[in-house]
Motif scaffolding. Structure first.
Motif, PDB file in Angstrom:
ATOM      1  N   UNK A 169       3.056   4.984   5.316  1.00  0.00           N
ATOM      2  CA  UNK A 169       3.371   4.556   4.064  1.00  0.00           C
ATOM      3  C   UNK A 169       2.289   3.719   3.558  1.00  0.00           C
ATOM      4  N   UNK A 170       1.343   2.958   4.586  1.00  0.00           N
ATOM      5  CA  UNK A 170       0.158   2.397   4.194  1.00  0.00           C
ATOM      6  C   UNK A 170      -0.920   3.265   3.654  1.00  0.00           C
ATOM      7  N   UNK A 171      -0.817   4.634   4.060  1.00  0.00           N
ATOM      8  CA  UNK A 171      -1.958   5.669   3.537  1.00  0.00           C
ATOM      9  C   UNK A 171      -1.749   5.651   2.194  1.00  0.00           C
ATOM     10  N   UNK A 172      -3.013   5.334   1.480  1.00  0.00           N
ATOM     11  CA  UNK A 172      -3.030   5.607  -0.094  1.00  0.00           C
ATOM     12  C   UNK A 172      -2.547   7.058  -0.492  1.00  0.00           C
ATOM     13  N   UNK A 173      -2.538   7.677   0.293  1.00  0.00           N
ATOM     14  CA  UNK A 173      -2.172   9.248  -0.080  1.00  0.00           C
ATOM     15  C   UNK A 173      -0.841   9.373  -0.038  1.00  0.00           C
ATOM     16  N   UNK A 174       0.229   8.303   0.317  1.00  0.00           N
ATOM     17  CA  UNK A 174       1.606   8.348   0.697  1.00  0.00           C
ATOM     18  C   UNK A 174       2.005   7.764  -0.455  1.00  0.00           C
TER      19      UNK A 174
END
Length: 146
Positions: free
Chosen positions: A91-96
């Motif tokens: 969830x830390x991925x900006x695409x998430x």
């Protein structure tokens, strides 16, 4: 929240987008589904773990109604800290985020939204619980003294 038709759409994907795989990689640990070993799609000699293949199984996308029940009845107050740590990396991925995920699958955007909400709930609950306890103790002390 996803609907049964959304789950059917996901189940029918032959080649999911990276966004769909990313969301399933977060959802599987939340529901206790372990990855399965598959032949490396990049041609490597070793097998690799795949949450997408695991997600297509009967514990998740293979039984849409049960998956939705699991999500609706999810025990958000007792999430395993180790699982939260694993999912938080996804969830830390900006695409998430649902807007990005919707480009690969509108259906999966709802699942993405749910996962994000569960992670926010966990962070808030861990922050608020000690404050609630301190408030109850202060109120009890005040009532006893006053």
């Amino acid at each position: 929240m996803a609907k049964n038709a959304d789950i059917d759409e996901l189940k029918g994907m032959k080649k999911p987008s990276g966004a769909v795989v990313m969301v399933m990689t977060a959802l599987c640990p939340m529901l206790g589904v372990k990855p399965v070993k598959i032949k490396d799609p990049n041609g490597g000699p070793k097998k690799v773990e795949s949450y997408w293949e695991a997600a297509k199984g009967k514990e998740m996308l293979g039984n849409g109604r049960e998956l939705l029940k699991k999500m609706l009845n999810y025990d958000k107050d007792n999430m395993d800290p180790a699982m939260v740590e694993v999912v938080s990396k996804q969830t830390a991925n900006p695409d998430f985020n649902p807007e990005f995920v919707a480009k690969g699958s509108v259906a999966c955007a709802g699942v993405c939204r749910w996962i994000s909400a569960m992670m926010v709930y966990d962070r808030v609950a861990k922050n608020v619980a000690p404050k609630k306890k301190a408030l109850a103790e202060a109120e009890a002390a005040l009532a006893a003294g006053g």
